[in-house]
Scaffold this motif. Structure first.
Motif, PDB file in Angstrom:
ATOM      1  N   ARG A  17      14.079 -11.185 -24.956  1.00  0.00           N
ATOM      2  CA  ARG A  17      15.309 -10.381 -25.006  1.00  0.00           C
ATOM      3  C   ARG A  17      15.205  -9.378 -26.151  1.00  0.00           C
ATOM      4  NH1 ARG A  17      16.459 -10.880 -20.399  1.00  0.00           N
ATOM      5  NH2 ARG A  17      17.850 -12.423 -19.490  1.00  0.00           N
ATOM      6  N   TYR A  21      12.102  -6.790 -25.054  1.00  0.00           N
ATOM      7  CA  TYR A  21      12.417  -6.640 -23.626  1.00  0.00           C
ATOM      8  C   TYR A  21      12.467  -5.156 -23.251  1.00  0.00           C
ATOM      9  CZ  TYR A  21      15.344  -7.009 -19.369  1.00  0.00           C
ATOM     10  OH  TYR A  21      15.861  -6.912 -18.095  1.00  0.00           O
ATOM     11  N   ASP A  22      13.190  -4.385 -24.074  1.00  0.00           N
ATOM     12  CA  ASP A  22      13.315  -2.949 -23.809  1.00  0.00           C
ATOM     13  C   ASP A  22      11.968  -2.239 -23.898  1.00  0.00           C
ATOM     14  OD1 ASP A  22      15.945  -3.536 -23.574  1.00  0.00           O
ATOM     15  OD2 ASP A  22      16.676  -2.150 -25.107  1.00  0.00           O
ATOM     16  N   ASN A  51      22.072  -6.237 -18.560  1.00  0.00           N
ATOM     17  CA  ASN A  51      20.997  -5.232 -18.579  1.00  0.00           C
ATOM     18  C   ASN A  51      21.143  -4.161 -17.498  1.00  0.00           C
ATOM     19  OD1 ASN A  51      19.444  -6.412 -20.729  1.00  0.00           O
ATOM     20  ND2 ASN A  51      18.822  -8.015 -19.309  1.00  0.00           N
ATOM     21  N   LEU A  55      20.377  -0.141 -18.205  1.00  0.00           N
ATOM     22  CA  LEU A  55      19.057   0.320 -17.761  1.00  0.00           C
ATOM     23  C   LEU A  55      19.196   1.437 -16.732  1.00  0.00           C
ATOM     24  CD1 LEU A  55      17.135  -3.080 -17.507  1.00  0.00           C
ATOM     25  CD2 LEU A  55      16.894  -1.319 -19.274  1.00  0.00           C
TER      26      LEU A  55
END
Length: 371
Positions: A17, A21-22, A51, A55
């Motif tokens: 996370r 994650y990004d 998310n 996103l």
């Protein structure tokens, strides 16, 4: 539990996370487009609420991408509403819509509904006022604790209410849409109330599977005495009322939308997939519903015609992409349907056996010549 299961084939650690994650997703998006080009269509599926919205917002204007749970669901629901308008003989902006649920599906549908209302000429702030939502904590109103930015957009000034029944009785919506997977949320009281202040109440129980549906087709048609306009996310059998009328409930399945959108976007090499494209898909799908379908209670074309439906949607999406200067394929195809059909996969083969040929008989005879 799952991580210790010997049959678990994933990496044996907790989900990544935060920034890591990004960074992974940024790397993935860049790698895919470096390899296949910026026109490569990337579909997001089953991403969690926390998310999904951020996103989509982050990548939507940079890549050719969409989120099916938000935008695909929205388009199929709005298509159902547009078909229902042909029965009620009204416009989208004439309606007040109450959602049971406030997750990805509800937000996606609500955003596209506001776009449809804006297209009819209603100001954006007035569009938002026509949409209400009930989540697990009750009616979403201004001043309520812990509202996400998405929910805040649809929070209005109103006393707090805990239950859907209260909200229905107070707000008197013309349409209720269930997308929270709360089985039986549309109680007998809710359905009867909807029928009491609407001549043709719109009742969409879009949660699936069938065991999670807010109500059944039979409940809707029976309790509204056949006046309810019903669509579901799960399949239901036809319903025959005591007076002999038979209704065929329409199933609002995302499969009506994402294949056609994908095909149209790829066919014209669109750079981005805008809300306008999904609204175009919804309008095109609604137009494919015949008067006979509507008279039988269907708000969608029969699912067995999905291939032709997808082709027709793709053509409309190509037209939309060229109109809004989103397409990279030039020159623009004059016959867009032929272009789309040339890209569709066919499982039909005339013959698996290699063709064989014989020489003509007169060429097979021995020929002699004098030297």
């Amino acid at each position: 539990g799952l991580l210790k299961d010997p049959l678990y084939i994933g990496l044996r650690h907790k989900r990544v996370r935060g920034q890591a994650y990004d960074d992974l997703l940024d790397e993935f998006m860049k790698a895919v487009t470096d390899r296949y080009g910026m026109n490569c269509l990337i579909q997001f599926e089953d991403f969690a609420n926390v998310n999904a919205f951020r996103l989509l917002s982050k990548y939507n204007s940079k890549y050719c991408t969409f989120n099916d749970d938000i935008q695909g669901t929205a388009a199929v629901a709005v298509a159902g509403l547009l078909a229902a308008l042909r029965i009620t003989k009204s416009k989208m902006c004439d309606h007040t819509i109450l959602f049971q649920g406030a997750g990805e599906a509800a937000m996606g549908i609500a955003e596209l509904v506001t776009k449809a209302m804006e297209k009819e000429g209603l100001a954006k702030k007035d569009c938002l006022k026509k949409i209400w939502m009930v989540d697990s904590k009750g009616l979403i109103v201004k001043g309520r604790d812990h509202l996400t930015p998405e929910k805040e957009r649809f929070a209005h000034e109103h006393p707090q209410m805990k239950r859907l029944e209260e909200a229905v009785r107070e707000l008197k919506p013309t349409a209720i849409i269930g997308v929270a997977a709360v089985a039986g949320a549309f109680t007998e009281q809710v359905i009867r109330d909807m029928a009491s202040f609407n001549q043709r109440p719109i009742i969409f129980a879009l949660s699936n599977p069938t065991s999670k549906a807010e109500c059944t087709a039979e409940q809707c048609y029976t309790l509204t005495e056949g006046q309810g306009i019903f669509a579901s996310g799960s399949p239901f059998d036809s319903v025959t009322l005591p007076d002999g009328r038979t209704f065929q409930p329409g199933q609002g399945n995302n499969a009506y939308i994402f294949p056609g959108v994908g095909l149209g976007v790829i066919a014209c090499s669109a750079r981005h997939i805008t809300d306008e494209i999904f609204l175009t898909a919804a309008e095109a799908l609604a137009q494919l519903v015949t008067e006979k379908d509507l008279s039988e209670g269907r708000l969608y074309p029969p699912l067995n015609s999905i291939r032709e439906v997808s082709i027709k949607l793709a053509v409309k999406i190509m037209e939309c992409a060229y109109e809004h200067k989103l397409a990279d394929l030039h020159p623009e195809p004059t016959d867009k349907e032929a272009c789309v059909r040339s890209l569709t996969y066919s499982t039909d083969y005339d013959e698996f056996v290699v063709d064989s040929y014989r020489w003509p008989e007169d060429s097979m005879s021995i020929q002699s010549c004098k030297l």
